[in-house]
Write a protein that holds these residues in place. Structure first.
Motif, mmCIF file in Angstrom:
data_model
loop_
_atom_site.group_PDB
_atom_site.id
_atom_site.type_symbol
_atom_site.label_atom_id
_atom_site.label_comp_id
_atom_site.label_asym_id
_atom_site.label_seq_id
_atom_site.Cartn_x
_atom_site.Cartn_y
_atom_site.Cartn_z
ATOM 1 N N LYS A 168 0.808 0.102 5.075
ATOM 2 C CA LYS A 168 1.707 1.187 5.471
ATOM 3 C C LYS A 168 1.799 2.232 4.372
ATOM 4 C CE LYS A 168 4.620 -1.512 8.620
ATOM 5 N NZ LYS A 168 5.990 -2.002 8.900
ATOM 6 N N THR A 169 1.700 1.782 3.141
ATOM 7 C CA THR A 169 1.731 2.692 1.992
ATOM 8 C C THR A 169 0.820 2.151 0.902
ATOM 9 O OG1 THR A 169 3.138 3.714 0.290
ATOM 10 C CG2 THR A 169 3.751 1.510 1.050
ATOM 11 N N LEU A 170 0.299 3.059 0.091
ATOM 12 C CA LEU A 170 -0.501 2.661 -1.065
ATOM 13 C C LEU A 170 0.345 2.610 -2.331
ATOM 14 C CD1 LEU A 170 -3.655 4.892 -0.409
ATOM 15 C CD2 LEU A 170 -3.447 2.426 -0.032
ATOM 16 N N ARG A 171 1.607 3.012 -2.198
ATOM 17 C CA ARG A 171 2.461 3.161 -3.381
ATOM 18 C C ARG A 171 3.341 1.936 -3.606
ATOM 19 N NH1 ARG A 171 2.126 8.260 -5.299
ATOM 20 N NH2 ARG A 171 1.106 9.790 -3.928
ATOM 21 N N ASN A 172 2.703 0.775 -3.628
ATOM 22 C CA ASN A 172 3.435 -0.433 -4.012
ATOM 23 C C ASN A 172 2.475 -1.391 -4.706
ATOM 24 O OD1 ASN A 172 2.005 -1.858 -1.952
ATOM 25 N ND2 ASN A 172 3.583 -1.320 -0.452
ATOM 26 N N ASP A 173 3.043 -2.397 -5.338
ATOM 27 C CA ASP A 173 2.236 -3.334 -6.122
ATOM 28 C C ASP A 173 1.288 -4.132 -5.239
ATOM 29 O OD1 ASP A 173 3.531 -2.455 -8.363
ATOM 30 O OD2 ASP A 173 4.961 -4.121 -8.439
ATOM 31 N N GLU A 174 1.732 -4.467 -4.005
ATOM 32 C CA GLU A 174 0.913 -5.277 -3.123
ATOM 33 C C GLU A 174 -0.388 -4.556 -2.756
ATOM 34 O OE1 GLU A 174 5.009 -6.644 -3.063
ATOM 35 O OE2 GLU A 174 4.143 -4.673 -2.678
ATOM 36 N N SER A 175 -0.284 -3.274 -2.415
ATOM 37 C CA SER A 175 -1.479 -2.509 -2.049
ATOM 38 C C SER A 175 -2.411 -2.366 -3.239
ATOM 39 C CB SER A 175 -1.085 -1.132 -1.510
ATOM 40 O OG SER A 175 -0.404 -1.255 -0.275
ATOM 41 N N PHE A 176 -1.841 -2.075 -4.404
ATOM 42 C CA PHE A 176 -2.671 -1.938 -5.604
ATOM 43 C C PHE A 176 -3.394 -3.253 -5.904
ATOM 44 C CE2 PHE A 176 -3.407 -2.433 -10.134
ATOM 45 C CZ PHE A 176 -4.121 -1.271 -10.426
ATOM 46 N N ALA A 177 -2.677 -4.360 -5.818
ATOM 47 C CA ALA A 177 -3.280 -5.660 -6.140
ATOM 48 C C ALA A 177 -4.402 -6.001 -5.167
ATOM 49 C CB ALA A 177 -2.205 -6.739 -6.118
ATOM 50 N N ARG A 178 -4.206 -5.665 -3.874
ATOM 51 C CA ARG A 178 -5.236 -5.977 -2.873
ATOM 52 C C ARG A 178 -6.521 -5.218 -3.170
ATOM 53 N NH1 ARG A 178 -8.793 -7.435 -0.786
ATOM 54 N NH2 ARG A 178 -9.294 -7.894 1.405
ATOM 55 N N ILE A 179 -6.399 -3.961 -3.532
ATOM 56 C CA ILE A 179 -7.590 -3.144 -3.806
ATOM 57 C C ILE A 179 -8.194 -3.509 -5.162
ATOM 58 C CG2 ILE A 179 -8.392 -0.777 -4.197
ATOM 59 C CD1 ILE A 179 -6.245 0.076 -2.099
ATOM 60 N N LYS A 220 -4.084 9.880 3.660
ATOM 61 C CA LYS A 220 -2.940 9.647 2.781
ATOM 62 C C LYS A 220 -3.338 9.960 1.346
ATOM 63 C CE LYS A 220 -0.664 6.005 5.499
ATOM 64 N NZ LYS A 220 -0.142 4.614 5.476
ATOM 65 N N ILE A 221 -2.352 10.351 0.553
ATOM 66 C CA ILE A 221 -2.593 10.670 -0.852
ATOM 67 C C ILE A 221 -2.655 9.378 -1.666
ATOM 68 C CG2 ILE A 221 -1.647 11.814 -2.890
ATOM 69 C CD1 ILE A 221 -0.415 13.877 -1.022
ATOM 70 N N LEU A 222 -3.643 9.282 -2.541
ATOM 71 C CA LEU A 222 -3.789 8.101 -3.386
ATOM 72 C C LEU A 222 -2.947 8.249 -4.646
ATOM 73 C CD1 LEU A 222 -6.315 7.843 -1.505
ATOM 74 C CD2 LEU A 222 -7.516 6.887 -3.463
ATOM 75 N N PRO A 223 -2.210 7.212 -5.053
ATOM 76 C CA PRO A 223 -1.465 7.279 -6.311
ATOM 77 C C PRO A 223 -2.410 7.260 -7.501
ATOM 78 C CG PRO A 223 -1.335 5.087 -5.373
ATOM 79 C CD PRO A 223 -2.018 5.944 -4.346
#
Length: 307
Positions: free
Chosen positions: A63-74, A89-92
């Protein structure tokens, strides 16, 4: 290269396919959520998800790239580069800085012209004779990163935005592979964009659909083809809103703007003294049809007015 691919619509699929053909390892496809489509609002996966699953690529739809879960998955994929093609979507900054080669974007314009969500449509809407694709090293701005490579093509005067989409999508796929090769070889020299020369290409909506016949015939023709296949140009016949799908610039007239000056072909006077020939249109609740077929069911006369 190990690649995390981020993209959503049809425009991105040829780039994903080209990466696989070139021998890169795409370990993850990041795409937006499934959305309701059509009259029955059937929940439908985006084209990138469909292609990825067909080719055995795991799919991630955060749903968002702006959390720890998304960062960790990638980050778990240990990508050499993140490739972004019409993701939406904008990438952090944390993701932009994650891979050794950063994040490379395929953008459908000759930057710095047409930064934003709808570069291809605006190129057609503005009647540009040339359009193209740019690869860039992404930064925190919207399409402001350093340019890596670009390619261009001529835009015929009757080409629609949808037709140009398909061509630039294929061009972008080829350019992406060349760009990645150059990054690996260290032969690319990123170039700063001239922000003073930048123009914007905002997202389209139906507020720009109505045709103003006070404009020139060419401007109206460009509007019709720039709004194909969506949101489609419109005009009014009395209280009825017609969708205008295909037009051509005709000859000249002395009639007032909006007046129908011919029925074969269906032709309307424009503000510059030019004529816009309407070739295909659509009545509410009906199918798209040739103007001659439309006139058989909805008789018009020379002197009638479209608004």
């Amino acid at each position: 290269m190990r690649i995390v691919f981020m993209g959503t619509p049809d425009f991105a699929v040829p780039s994903l396919a080209a990466l696989l053909t070139a021998g890169h390892t795409v370990t993850l496809a990041v795409t937006q959520a499934d959305k309701p489509v059509g009259r029955h609002q059937t929940l439908t996966p985006p084209p990138v998800k469909q292609y990825a699953l067909e080719h055995g690529i795991p799919v991630f739809q955060p749903k968002t790239l702006r959390n720890d879960e998304s960062f960790a998955r990638i980050a778990a994929e240990k990508p050499d580069v993140i490739v972004v093609v019409a993701y939406g979507k904008i990438l952090p900054a944390s993701l932009l800085e994650l891979p050794p080669f950063g994040a490379v974007n395929v953008h459908g314009s000759l930057l710095p012209k047409y930064r934003g969500a709808a570069p291809i449509q605006w190129a057609v809407l503005n009647g540009d004779a040339v359009a193209g694709v740019t690869t860039m090293q992404m930064d925190a701005g919207i399409d402001t990163g350093d340019m890596l490579q670009s390619c261009s093509r001529e835009v015929p005067e009757d080409m629609t935005a949808g037709e140009l989409f398909a061509l630039l999508s294929a061009d972008g796929a080829r350019l992406l592979c060349d760009t990645l090769k150059g990054l690996e070889n260290g032969t690319l020299h990123p170039q700063k964009q001239d922000s003073a020369a930048a123009t914007m290409a905002p997202m389209l909506d139906k507020t720009i659909s109505p045709l103003d016949f006070q404009k020139s015939a060419k401007a109206l023709h460009d509007q019709v083809r720039g709004l194909q296949p969506w949101p489609t140009a419109t005009c009014r016949l009395g209280d009825t809103v017609l969708k205008i799908h295909k037009t051509r610039v005709g000859g000249h007239t002395t009639e007032d703007a909006g007046i129908i000056v011919s029925l074969s072909p269906l032709s309307v006077a424009c503000g510059d003294g030019g004529v816009l020939e309407i070739l295909e249109l659509q009545y509410p609740g009906s199918r798209r049809m040739a103007a001659a077929d439309f006139l058989r069911g909805h008789p018009l006369c020379c002197g009638d007015r479209l608004q």
